[in-house]
Design a protein around this motif. Structure first.
Motif, PDB file in Angstrom:
ATOM      1  N   LYS A 175     -18.766 -48.108 -19.886  1.00 28.27           N
ATOM      2  CA  LYS A 175     -18.448 -47.922 -18.470  1.00 28.27           C
ATOM      3  C   LYS A 175     -18.800 -46.515 -18.001  1.00 28.27           C
ATOM      4  O   LYS A 175     -19.488 -46.348 -16.981  1.00 28.27           O
ATOM      5  CB  LYS A 175     -16.958 -48.180 -18.221  1.00 28.27           C
ATOM      6  N   THR A 176     -18.347 -45.508 -18.737  1.00 27.37           N
ATOM      7  CA  THR A 176     -18.584 -44.125 -18.316  1.00 27.37           C
ATOM      8  C   THR A 176     -20.067 -43.776 -18.390  1.00 27.37           C
ATOM      9  O   THR A 176     -20.592 -43.078 -17.513  1.00 27.37           O
ATOM     10  CB  THR A 176     -17.761 -43.162 -19.189  1.00 27.37           C
ATOM     11  N   THR A 177     -20.761 -44.241 -19.411  1.00 23.39           N
ATOM     12  CA  THR A 177     -22.198 -43.968 -19.507  1.00 23.39           C
ATOM     13  C   THR A 177     -22.945 -44.589 -18.333  1.00 23.39           C
ATOM     14  O   THR A 177     -23.861 -43.974 -17.764  1.00 23.39           O
ATOM     15  CB  THR A 177     -22.763 -44.508 -20.834  1.00 23.39           C
ATOM     16  N   THR A 178     -22.559 -45.788 -17.938  1.00 23.75           N
ATOM     17  CA  THR A 178     -23.166 -46.433 -16.768  1.00 23.75           C
ATOM     18  C   THR A 178     -22.908 -45.608 -15.515  1.00 23.75           C
ATOM     19  O   THR A 178     -23.810 -45.407 -14.686  1.00 23.75           O
ATOM     20  CB  THR A 178     -22.602 -47.850 -16.583  1.00 23.75           C
ATOM     21  N   ALA A 179     -21.681 -45.113 -15.364  1.00 22.68           N
ATOM     22  CA  ALA A 179     -21.339 -44.288 -14.210  1.00 22.68           C
ATOM     23  C   ALA A 179     -22.128 -42.979 -14.208  1.00 22.68           C
ATOM     24  O   ALA A 179     -22.566 -42.508 -13.157  1.00 22.68           O
ATOM     25  CB  ALA A 179     -19.842 -44.009 -14.201  1.00 22.68           C
ATOM     26  N   ARG A 180     -22.335 -42.385 -15.374  1.00 22.33           N
ATOM     27  CA  ARG A 180     -23.101 -41.146 -15.460  1.00 22.33           C
ATOM     28  C   ARG A 180     -24.563 -41.373 -15.071  1.00 22.33           C
ATOM     29  O   ARG A 180     -25.195 -40.498 -14.469  1.00 22.33           O
ATOM     30  CB  ARG A 180     -23.014 -40.575 -16.876  1.00 22.33           C
ATOM     31  N   LEU A 181     -25.094 -42.534 -15.402  1.00 22.24           N
ATOM     32  CA  LEU A 181     -26.456 -42.858 -14.973  1.00 22.24           C
ATOM     33  C   LEU A 181     -26.516 -42.959 -13.455  1.00 22.24           C
ATOM     34  O   LEU A 181     -27.461 -42.457 -12.816  1.00 22.24           O
ATOM     35  CB  LEU A 181     -26.912 -44.171 -15.614  1.00 22.24           C
ATOM     36  N   ALA A 182     -25.526 -43.612 -12.853  1.00 17.65           N
ATOM     37  CA  ALA A 182     -25.497 -43.763 -11.403  1.00 17.65           C
ATOM     38  C   ALA A 182     -25.332 -42.420 -10.702  1.00 17.65           C
ATOM     39  O   ALA A 182     -25.867 -42.210  -9.607  1.00 17.65           O
ATOM     40  CB  ALA A 182     -24.370 -44.706 -10.995  1.00 17.65           C
ATOM     41  N   ALA A 183     -24.612 -41.505 -11.347  1.00 15.92           N
ATOM     42  CA  ALA A 183     -24.369 -40.190 -10.756  1.00 15.92           C
ATOM     43  C   ALA A 183     -25.492 -39.195 -11.032  1.00 15.92           C
ATOM     44  O   ALA A 183     -25.441 -38.059 -10.559  1.00 15.92           O
ATOM     45  CB  ALA A 183     -23.052 -39.622 -11.268  1.00 15.92           C
ATOM     46  N   GLY A 184     -26.482 -39.598 -11.810  1.00 13.50           N
ATOM     47  CA  GLY A 184     -27.577 -38.687 -12.132  1.00 13.50           C
ATOM     48  C   GLY A 184     -27.218 -37.638 -13.158  1.00 13.50           C
ATOM     49  O   GLY A 184     -27.964 -36.665 -13.340  1.00 13.50           O
ATOM     50  N   LEU A 185     -26.096 -37.814 -13.845  1.00 15.75           N
ATOM     51  CA  LEU A 185     -25.696 -36.857 -14.873  1.00 15.75           C
ATOM     52  C   LEU A 185     -26.409 -37.122 -16.193  1.00 15.75           C
ATOM     53  O   LEU A 185     -26.330 -36.327 -17.118  1.00 15.75           O
ATOM     54  CB  LEU A 185     -24.181 -36.926 -15.094  1.00 15.75           C
ATOM     55  N   ALA A 186     -27.080 -38.251 -16.290  1.00 18.40           N
ATOM     56  CA  ALA A 186     -27.894 -38.591 -17.458  1.00 18.40           C
ATOM     57  C   ALA A 186     -29.068 -39.433 -16.971  1.00 18.40           C
ATOM     58  O   ALA A 186     -28.965 -40.143 -15.966  1.00 18.40           O
ATOM     59  CB  ALA A 186     -27.071 -39.362 -18.491  1.00 18.40           C
ATOM     60  N   SER A 187     -30.186 -39.312 -17.682  1.00 18.18           N
ATOM     61  CA  SER A 187     -31.372 -40.080 -17.326  1.00 18.18           C
ATOM     62  C   SER A 187     -31.466 -41.304 -18.223  1.00 18.18           C
ATOM     63  O   SER A 187     -31.240 -41.209 -19.431  1.00 18.18           O
ATOM     64  CB  SER A 187     -32.636 -39.230 -17.482  1.00 18.18           C
ATOM     65  N   PRO A 188     -31.796 -42.463 -17.655  1.00 15.72           N
ATOM     66  CA  PRO A 188     -31.867 -43.671 -18.479  1.00 15.72           C
ATOM     67  C   PRO A 188     -33.026 -43.619 -19.463  1.00 15.72           C
ATOM     68  O   PRO A 188     -34.098 -43.085 -19.160  1.00 15.72           O
ATOM     69  CB  PRO A 188     -32.071 -44.789 -17.450  1.00 15.72           C
ATOM     70  N   THR A 189     -32.795 -44.142 -20.658  1.00 21.63           N
ATOM     71  CA  THR A 189     -33.868 -44.246 -21.644  1.00 21.63           C
ATOM     72  C   THR A 189     -34.945 -45.194 -21.154  1.00 21.63           C
ATOM     73  O   THR A 189     -36.134 -44.977 -21.381  1.00 21.63           O
ATOM     74  CB  THR A 189     -33.304 -44.748 -22.990  1.00 21.63           C
ATOM     75  N   SER A 190     -34.543 -46.252 -20.469  1.00 20.97           N
ATOM     76  CA  SER A 190     -35.466 -47.186 -19.836  1.00 20.97           C
ATOM     77  C   SER A 190     -34.794 -47.748 -18.599  1.00 20.97           C
ATOM     78  O   SER A 190     -33.575 -47.654 -18.445  1.00 20.97           O
ATOM     79  CB  SER A 190     -35.859 -48.311 -20.800  1.00 20.97           C
ATOM     80  N   GLY A 191     -35.587 -48.339 -17.720  1.00 17.56           N
ATOM     81  CA  GLY A 191     -35.031 -48.847 -16.474  1.00 17.56           C
ATOM     82  C   GLY A 191     -35.070 -47.793 -15.382  1.00 17.56           C
ATOM     83  O   GLY A 191     -35.581 -46.681 -15.563  1.00 17.56           O
ATOM     84  N   THR A 192     -34.509 -48.145 -14.239  1.00 19.60           N
ATOM     85  CA  THR A 192     -34.607 -47.296 -13.054  1.00 19.60           C
ATOM     86  C   THR A 192     -33.252 -47.162 -12.377  1.00 19.60           C
ATOM     87  O   THR A 192     -32.467 -48.111 -12.333  1.00 19.60           O
ATOM     88  CB  THR A 192     -35.606 -47.895 -12.041  1.00 19.60           C
ATOM     89  N   VAL A 193     -32.983 -45.960 -11.844  1.00 18.16           N
ATOM     90  CA  VAL A 193     -31.821 -45.710 -11.000  1.00 18.16           C
ATOM     91  C   VAL A 193     -32.346 -45.257  -9.640  1.00 18.16           C
ATOM     92  O   VAL A 193     -33.133 -44.311  -9.558  1.00 18.16           O
ATOM     93  CB  VAL A 193     -30.888 -44.635 -11.595  1.00 18.16           C
ATOM     94  N   ARG A 194     -31.911 -45.940  -8.580  1.00 12.94           N
ATOM     95  CA  ARG A 194     -32.405 -45.627  -7.238  1.00 12.94           C
ATOM     96  C   ARG A 194     -31.242 -45.300  -6.311  1.00 12.94           C
ATOM     97  O   ARG A 194     -30.179 -45.917  -6.380  1.00 12.94           O
ATOM     98  CB  ARG A 194     -33.199 -46.804  -6.670  1.00 12.94           C
ATOM     99  N   TYR A 195     -31.486 -44.313  -5.434  1.00 15.91           N
ATOM    100  CA  TYR A 195     -30.556 -43.974  -4.367  1.00 15.91           C
ATOM    101  C   TYR A 195     -31.236 -44.281  -3.042  1.00 15.91           C
ATOM    102  O   TYR A 195     -32.290 -43.713  -2.739  1.00 15.91           O
ATOM    103  CB  TYR A 195     -30.147 -42.501  -4.421  1.00 15.91           C
ATOM    104  N   GLU A 196     -30.665 -45.204  -2.286  1.00 16.00           N
ATOM    105  CA  GLU A 196     -31.255 -45.666  -1.030  1.00 16.00           C
ATOM    106  C   GLU A 196     -32.711 -46.065  -1.217  1.00 16.00           C
ATOM    107  O   GLU A 196     -33.582 -45.749  -0.398  1.00 16.00           O
ATOM    108  CB  GLU A 196     -31.110 -44.615   0.065  1.00 16.00           C
ATOM    109  N   GLY A 197     -32.996 -46.729  -2.322  1.00 14.79           N
ATOM    110  CA  GLY A 197     -34.334 -47.223  -2.585  1.00 14.79           C
ATOM    111  C   GLY A 197     -35.279 -46.230  -3.218  1.00 14.79           C
ATOM    112  O   GLY A 197     -36.419 -46.574  -3.548  1.00 14.79           O
ATOM    113  N   LYS A 198     -34.832 -44.982  -3.438  1.00 17.19           N
ATOM    114  CA  LYS A 198     -35.704 -43.943  -3.998  1.00 17.19           C
ATOM    115  C   LYS A 198     -35.352 -43.721  -5.471  1.00 17.19           C
ATOM    116  O   LYS A 198     -34.191 -43.500  -5.817  1.00 17.19           O
ATOM    117  CB  LYS A 198     -35.543 -42.629  -3.221  1.00 17.19           C
TER     118      LYS A 198
END
Length: 391
Positions: free
Chosen positions: A65-88
């Protein structure tokens, strides 16, 4: 799907097209390399949160849960996949876009003592982001905003707390300061990691009501992390809940459906763990949530196939070989579950079935379980939370 985002349409009634999500994780994974081994903390997680929405992430400690939240917050970069803020995509943002994103998405940490600077007073902690982003100019304006923030989180009178340091406050007071810091920049998305775990019940409800007001009146989105399904029911009743197990989402849907009609055996076990004050209902609960084992597999040595099968009372032979994917629950298109026994029921003998019964009766019992997830176990779980949880 409008059923899963009731507040999004309410916030934008004139919009014909669904709003772009504030935060979107698309197949995001996070693998840590520890002592020569790969530890998949998060595996292929896809979720999104829009303006005015609330998404609860629930699961045992170590579920990701916390690792997922850190990815969403930009505190960690995903090893694979994409995180987008307002489509960016966060990885391709310009410096100006990144600054806007940092201001719009705020994180409330689980441990307030570790996240607060021990040599800064409460006033200094709250004043620094106000100065940096030009939200308050001059000592008088800063003091006024600090007092407003402290009042919002029930630290009153604010003058009694603004000059204190973290070590001079209780755990609950420090946690409220952490929440106040998350509100300093008027964020569009708040990621709260067990943000009310150290608060008294009365203060907890007051704070959750304040956060709900922000969501409904200001359109603030929330990712709320908790292991307490009673809190998820209270805070995200109009939102969605995603249940995580060993880094994967195993069930997701509107909170009302996930709690009242759980489909995955793990979700049912979590609901069985919710304390029930009624002795008669408590006696109906299954010992250990009905699981075969209480031991959680290690991330460095995950079971083959479905990682939940060593603990699952419904597990079948195919669960050892095939990895389940999130699929719509039959008859509930807005609720997805990663369980083959539920989405594709077959008359197979459960793994470790009782030797006293005939193969035919064992298979029949397994086949009726998924189709009858709303029967006795589902009703007991739903009734327990409905009766003993927060209203």
């Amino acid at each position: 799907m409008p059923e899963t985002t009731p507040d999004s349409s309410a916030q934008h009634p004139a919009s014909a097209q669904p709003a772009v999500p504030l935060i979107e994780l698309d197949g995001a994974s996070q693998v840590f390399h520890v002592k020569g081994k790969d530890l998949p903390a998060v595996s292929d997680v896809s979720l999104s949160v829009g303006p005015g929405e609330v998404l609860c992430l629930v699961g045992e400690s170590g579920s990701g849960k916390t690792t997922t939240a850190r990815l969403a917050a930009g505190l960690a970069s995903p090893t694979s996949g994409t995180v987008r803020y307002e489509g960016k995509d966060l990885s391709t943002m310009t410096r100006a876009e990144r600054r806007e994103y940092r201001r719009a998405v705020q994180y409330i940490h689980q441990d307030p003592y570790a996240s607060l600077n021990p040599i800064r007073s409460v006033r200094s902690t709250l004043a620094i982001p106000l100065k940096k982003h030009g939200l308050a100019r001059g000592a008088a304006a800063i003091d006024e905003r600090v007092d407003e923030l402290l009042t919002t989180v029930d630290l009153t009178p604010p003058g009694s707390y603004s000059e204190k340091f973290p070590h001079q406050m209780s755990g609950g007071q420090r946690q409220r300061v952490a929440v106040a810091r998350g509100l300093t920049l008027s964020p569009r998305l708040l990621i709260a990691d067990e943000s009310t775990s150290m608060l008294d019940v009365s203060i907890r409800v007051s704070l959750l009501n304040m956060l709900t007001k922000l969501r409904k009146e200001e359109g603030v989105g929330f990712i709320y992390i908790t292991h307490d399904l009673a809190l998820a029911k209270y805070f995200a009743w109009e939102g969605r809940t995603a249940v995580m197990y060993l880094g994967k989402i195993v069930e997701v849907g509107p909170t009302q459906q996930v709690i009242n009609n759980p489909q995955h055996p793990y979700t049912k076990a979590l609901l069985e763990a919710v304390p029930e004050p009624d002795p008669e209902l408590a006696a109906q609960k299954k010992s250990g949530g009905g699981l075969i084992s209480a031991e959680i597999p290690s991330l460095s040595d995950l079971p083959s196939g479905c990682t939940f099968h060593p603990r699952c009372p419904l597990a079948q032979d195919r669960c050892r070989e095939n990895v389940p994917v999130l699929e719509p629950v039959p008859g509930a298109t807005v609720q997805d579950v990663a369980c083959m026994v539920v989405t594709d029921p077959r008359p197979e003998s459960p793994v470790g079935a009782a030797s006293g019964g005939s193969p035919g009766s064992a298979a029949g019992g397994s086949g009726s379980a998924p189709g009858g997830t709303g029967n006795a176990p589902g009703r007991a779980a739903g009734g327990a939370v409905g009766g003993g949880g927060v209203p």
